[in-house]
Design a protein around this motif. Structure first.
Motif, PDB file in Angstrom:
ATOM      1  N   GLU A 162      29.311  12.028  73.979  1.00 43.35           N
ATOM      2  CA  GLU A 162      29.727  10.956  74.882  1.00 43.35           C
ATOM      3  C   GLU A 162      31.236  10.930  75.029  1.00 43.35           C
ATOM      4  N   LEU A 163      31.953  11.202  73.945  1.00 45.19           N
ATOM      5  CA  LEU A 163      33.409  11.285  74.033  1.00 45.19           C
ATOM      6  C   LEU A 163      33.836  12.453  74.920  1.00 45.19           C
ATOM      7  N   ILE A 164      33.121  13.553  74.829  1.00 42.51           N
ATOM      8  CA  ILE A 164      33.413  14.705  75.688  1.00 42.51           C
ATOM      9  C   ILE A 164      33.192  14.318  77.148  1.00 42.51           C
ATOM     10  N   ASP A 165      32.074  13.649  77.427  1.00 45.58           N
ATOM     11  CA  ASP A 165      31.819  13.195  78.797  1.00 45.58           C
ATOM     12  C   ASP A 165      32.933  12.269  79.272  1.00 45.58           C
ATOM     13  N   TRP A 166      33.362  11.363  78.379  1.00 44.02           N
ATOM     14  CA  TRP A 166      34.419  10.431  78.752  1.00 44.02           C
ATOM     15  C   TRP A 166      35.710  11.181  79.062  1.00 44.02           C
ATOM     16  N   VAL A 167      36.117  12.114  78.212  1.00 46.98           N
ATOM     17  CA  VAL A 167      37.389  12.811  78.434  1.00 46.98           C
ATOM     18  C   VAL A 167      37.315  13.666  79.694  1.00 46.98           C
ATOM     19  N   ASN A 168      36.157  14.271  79.958  1.00 42.98           N
ATOM     20  CA  ASN A 168      36.011  15.039  81.192  1.00 42.98           C
ATOM     21  C   ASN A 168      36.208  14.141  82.409  1.00 42.98           C
ATOM     22  N   GLN A 169      35.579  12.976  82.394  1.00 45.27           N
ATOM     23  CA  GLN A 169      35.721  12.039  83.499  1.00 45.27           C
ATOM     24  C   GLN A 169      37.146  11.499  83.583  1.00 45.27           C
ATOM     25  N   HIS A 170      37.741  11.237  82.439  1.00 47.12           N
ATOM     26  CA  HIS A 170      39.116  10.735  82.400  1.00 47.12           C
ATOM     27  C   HIS A 170      40.078  11.732  83.054  1.00 47.12           C
ATOM     28  N   VAL A 171      39.931  12.996  82.744  1.00 46.67           N
ATOM     29  CA  VAL A 171      40.808  14.015  83.326  1.00 46.67           C
ATOM     30  C   VAL A 171      40.584  14.102  84.830  1.00 46.67           C
ATOM     31  N   LEU A 172      39.330  14.126  85.252  1.00 41.77           N
ATOM     32  CA  LEU A 172      39.047  14.205  86.690  1.00 41.77           C
ATOM     33  C   LEU A 172      39.608  13.003  87.438  1.00 41.77           C
ATOM     34  N   THR A 173      39.427  11.823  86.881  1.00 47.35           N
ATOM     35  CA  THR A 173      39.964  10.606  87.495  1.00 47.35           C
ATOM     36  C   THR A 173      41.485  10.646  87.538  1.00 47.35           C
ATOM     37  N   SER A 174      42.093  11.081  86.454  1.00 47.96           N
ATOM     38  CA  SER A 174      43.556  11.173  86.400  1.00 47.96           C
ATOM     39  C   SER A 174      44.080  12.167  87.428  1.00 47.96           C
TER      40      SER A 174
END
Length: 93
Positions: free
Chosen positions: A75-87
């Motif tokens: 879930e943390l991996i999913d979050w960081v992936n989404q965080h990078v894409l959003t950023s």
């Protein structure tokens, strides 16, 4: 500009993360894994400032949050992936 930087410059040790009641090493390991994952997603032509902002924002979001210890790592991996894409999307605007 990613080739002018090194992911090693962003990695942390257990001394860098603050007091986590004896779990500092695990917090540092988890954060470093997330930084490596984020690094792999960043475009090679992204400016150094933007790279630094995105990588540093990972800890800004997780600092003091027990999610870095309590959440399933996938879930943390999913979050960081989404965080990078959003950023990256925000940087393009």
């Amino acid at each position: 500009m990613k080739d002018l930087m090194n992911v090693q410059d962003f990695l942390v040790s257990d001394c860098d993360v603050g007091d986590w009641e004896g779990k500092e090493e695990l917090v540092a390991e988890n954060l470093n894994e997330l930084i490596h994952i984020a690094w792999g997603q960043l475009p090679d032509d992204l400016s150094c400032d933007k790279i630094e902002d995105i990588i540093n924002s990972i800890w800004q979001h997780l600092r003091g949050d027990t999610a870095i210890l309590d959440t399933d790592f996938e879930e943390l991996i999913d979050w960081v992936n989404q965080h990078v894409l959003t950023s990256l999307d925000e940087q393009m605007e």
